[in-house]
Design a protein around this motif. Structure first.
Motif, short mmCIF file in Angstrom:
data_model
loop_
_atom_site.label_atom_id
_atom_site.label_comp_id
_atom_site.label_asym_id
_atom_site.label_seq_id
_atom_site.Cartn_x
_atom_site.Cartn_y
_atom_site.Cartn_z
N ARG A 22 0.80 -1.21 0.00
CA ARG A 22 0.00 0.00 0.00
C ARG A 22 0.85 1.27 0.00
NH1 ARG A 22 -5.42 -0.98 1.22
NH2 ARG A 22 -5.64 1.15 0.47
N PHE A 23 2.05 1.19 0.55
CA PHE A 23 2.87 2.41 0.68
C PHE A 23 4.34 2.03 0.69
CE2 PHE A 23 5.30 5.44 3.17
CZ PHE A 23 4.82 6.68 2.76
N HIS A 24 5.11 2.64 -0.18
CA HIS A 24 6.57 2.56 -0.11
C HIS A 24 7.13 3.77 -0.86
CE1 HIS A 24 10.72 1.36 -0.45
NE2 HIS A 24 10.49 0.41 0.43
N PRO A 25 7.84 4.65 -0.17
CA PRO A 25 8.23 5.92 -0.79
C PRO A 25 9.15 5.79 -1.99
CG PRO A 25 9.34 5.61 1.33
CD PRO A 25 8.30 4.54 1.23
N THR A 26 9.86 4.66 -2.11
CA THR A 26 10.82 4.51 -3.21
C THR A 26 10.16 4.03 -4.49
OG1 THR A 26 12.58 4.02 -1.63
CG2 THR A 26 12.97 3.41 -3.92
N ILE A 27 9.24 3.09 -4.40
CA ILE A 27 8.73 2.46 -5.62
C ILE A 27 7.30 2.83 -5.98
CG2 ILE A 27 10.31 0.52 -5.37
CD1 ILE A 27 8.04 -1.16 -4.37
N MET A 28 6.58 3.53 -5.10
CA MET A 28 5.21 3.89 -5.46
C MET A 28 5.20 5.07 -6.42
SD MET A 28 3.95 5.57 -1.88
CE MET A 28 4.72 7.03 -1.20
N ALA A 29 4.17 5.12 -7.25
CA ALA A 29 4.07 6.20 -8.23
C ALA A 29 3.50 7.48 -7.62
CB ALA A 29 3.20 5.75 -9.41
N GLY A 30 2.63 7.34 -6.63
CA GLY A 30 1.97 8.50 -6.04
C GLY A 30 2.90 9.30 -5.16
N GLY A 32 2.83 13.03 -2.25
CA GLY A 32 2.06 14.08 -1.58
C GLY A 32 0.98 13.54 -0.66
N GLU A 33 -0.04 14.38 -0.43
CA GLU A 33 -1.09 14.03 0.52
C GLU A 33 -1.86 12.79 0.09
OE1 GLU A 33 -3.65 17.17 1.68
OE2 GLU A 33 -2.03 18.55 2.20
N ALA A 34 -1.93 12.54 -1.21
CA ALA A 34 -2.71 11.40 -1.69
C ALA A 34 -2.20 10.08 -1.12
CB ALA A 34 -2.68 11.35 -3.22
N GLY A 64 9.81 14.13 17.05
CA GLY A 64 9.94 13.40 15.79
C GLY A 64 10.22 14.26 14.58
N MET A 65 10.52 15.54 14.78
CA MET A 65 10.65 16.45 13.64
C MET A 65 11.89 16.20 12.78
SD MET A 65 8.01 18.31 13.39
CE MET A 65 8.52 19.65 12.34
N TYR A 66 12.78 15.32 13.22
CA TYR A 66 13.93 14.98 12.37
C TYR A 66 13.59 13.90 11.34
CZ TYR A 66 16.84 17.66 15.60
OH TYR A 66 17.39 18.66 16.36
N GLY A 67 12.38 13.38 11.40
CA GLY A 67 11.97 12.37 10.43
C GLY A 67 10.62 12.72 9.83
N ILE A 68 10.62 13.46 8.73
CA ILE A 68 9.39 13.93 8.09
C ILE A 68 9.10 13.06 6.87
CG2 ILE A 68 8.21 15.89 7.01
CD1 ILE A 68 8.89 16.29 9.97
N ILE A 69 7.89 12.52 6.79
CA ILE A 69 7.54 11.66 5.65
C ILE A 69 6.61 12.36 4.66
CG2 ILE A 69 7.87 9.57 7.01
CD1 ILE A 69 4.80 9.30 7.10
N GLY A 70 6.17 13.57 4.98
CA GLY A 70 5.29 14.29 4.07
C GLY A 70 4.60 15.44 4.78
N GLU A 71 3.57 15.97 4.14
CA GLU A 71 2.79 17.06 4.72
C GLU A 71 1.30 16.76 4.55
OE1 GLU A 71 3.79 20.78 2.98
OE2 GLU A 71 5.73 20.93 4.01
N PRO A 76 3.93 19.48 8.63
CA PRO A 76 4.78 18.30 8.46
C PRO A 76 4.21 17.09 9.19
CG PRO A 76 5.78 19.84 10.01
CD PRO A 76 4.60 20.54 9.40
N VAL A 77 4.37 15.93 8.57
CA VAL A 77 3.93 14.66 9.15
C VAL A 77 5.18 13.86 9.51
CG1 VAL A 77 2.72 12.49 8.71
CG2 VAL A 77 1.80 14.64 7.82
N THR A 78 5.29 13.45 10.75
CA THR A 78 6.49 12.76 11.19
C THR A 78 6.34 11.25 11.09
OG1 THR A 78 5.83 12.59 13.52
CG2 THR A 78 6.95 14.62 12.84
#
Length: 262
Positions: A22-30, A32-34, A64-71, A76-78
Motif C-alpha cells: 500500500r505504501f513505499h516511498p521509493t517504488i510507489m508512483a503517487g 504528496g497528501e494522496a 519526531g521532527m527529524y523524520g518527516i515523511i510528508g505534509e 509536516p507529518v512525522t
C-alpha cells in the motif's frame, strides 16, 4: 536474484497468495497528501488486517521532527506520529533492517535526533502489537521474503519460531562463526595477520563468533559472495546494539565474549 521486486508485487508469492503493497516511498508512483491518505485508509479499512513493515530507525527528538515523511494540510507529518497511528491497528509489525530492529547507525552515539528502534518506541508508547525483527545492514532479501511467505502460509510465527530478540530462528539461530568456511583455521589457531592472508580473521576483528545469521550458507547477490568470502571480517551488522556494541571495528574480540558453544 529471484524473486525480483516485480515478481513479489505482481506474481503470487505462494499459490493463491499475493502481497498488496500500500505504501513505499521509493517504488510507489503517487506522492504528496494522496499517498498519506492511502495510509489512513489502510488503517481504518483493514484494522488488524495488515502488516506494518518499518525500515529505518525512528527519530523521536523534538517530537519526531527529524523524520518527516510528508505534509498534510501544510503541516509536516512525522515518521513517529504515523508509526504510532499505524502500529496500534496493525496485525503485526516487521522491523526490517538493523536501524529498525536496534536503532543502528542513526542511534549510535551521540544520537542527536533521538533515533530509536521499533521495539523501543513500542515500549515507550505501551503499544502491545506483536513484532518480528529482521536485522542486517542491509537485511538479506531472503530473510524478509521468507518471513512474509511464512506469515501468508501459516499466520504469525509462534513464540518458539523466534529467538529472544524476536528474530526468526530459521535465519538467525546460528552464529557466522559456526558455519564460516574459515572455521577450521580458528580451530587450528591459524590466524591472518593482515587482510589478504589465509587464516581465520578473528585477530583482525571479525565479529562472526557473536553474530547470528546464515550469511555463510545463504550468500548474497544471487548467491555470489559474502563479507568474509570477499576477504573482509564480519562486522556484526545483525548484532543487538550495532553499531556501538561492536565498535571499534577491526579490533580483536576478547574470547570471553564468545557464545558458549564456540
Amino acid at each position: 536474484t529471484y524473486p525480483s521486486i516485480k515478481n513479489l508485487l505482481i506474481d503470487e508469492i505462494l499459490p493463491g497468495k499475493h502481497i498488496t503493497l500500500r505504501f513505499h516511498p521509493t517504488i510507489m508512483a503517487g506522492q504528496g497528501e494522496a499517498v498519506l491518505e492511502v495510509l489512513e485508509a489502510t488503517r481504518q479499512e483493514r484494522k488488524k488486517g495488515f502488516v506494518l513493515v518499518v525500515e529505518g530507525a525512528i527519530p523521536t527528538a523534538e517530537n519526531g521532527m527529524y523524520g518527516i515523511i510528508g505534509e498534510m494540510d501544510g503541516a509536516p507529518v512525522t515518521m513517529l506520529s504515523w508509526f504510532e497511528r499505524l502500529s496500534r491497528d496493525a496485525l503485526a509489525i516487521v522491523a526490517l533492517g538493523t536501524c529498525a530492529t536496534y536503532g543502528g547507525i542513526p542511534a549510535a552515539r551521540p544520537n542527536p535526533t533521538g533515533c530509536k528502534s521499533v521495539s523501543h518506541v513500542l515500549r515507550d508508547l505501551s503499544i502491545p502489537t506483536p513484532f518480528i525483527q529482521i536485522p542486517g545492514c542491509p537485511p538479506h532479501p531472503d530473510w524478509f521474503v521468507g518471513t512474509v511467505a511464512s506469515i501468508l502460509l501459516n499466520g504469525l510465527p509462534k513464540a518458539s519460531d523466534l529467538d529472544e530478540l524476536a528474530r526468526p530462528k530459521a535465519f538467525f539461530s546460528q552464529t557466522i562463526h559456526e558455519n564460516c568456511p574459515r572455521r577450521a583455521y580458528y580451530d587450528e589457531r591459524k590466524f591472518a595477520k593482515k587482510f589478504g592472508d589465509p587464516g581465520c580473521l578473528y585477530e583482525l576483528g571479525c565479529r562472526g563468533p557473536v553474530t547470528h545469521a546464515d550469511c555463510p550458507l545463504r550468500l548474497w547477490n544471487g548467491r555470489t559472495n559474502w563479507c568474509v568470502g570477499s576477504g573482509s571480517t564480519c562486522i556484526g551488522c545483525t548484532c543487538e546494539g550495532f553499531l556501538d556494541a561492536v565498535s571499534p571495528l577491526y579490533v580483536k574480540l576478547e574470547e570471553a565474549q564468545f557464545p558458549k558453544e564456540v
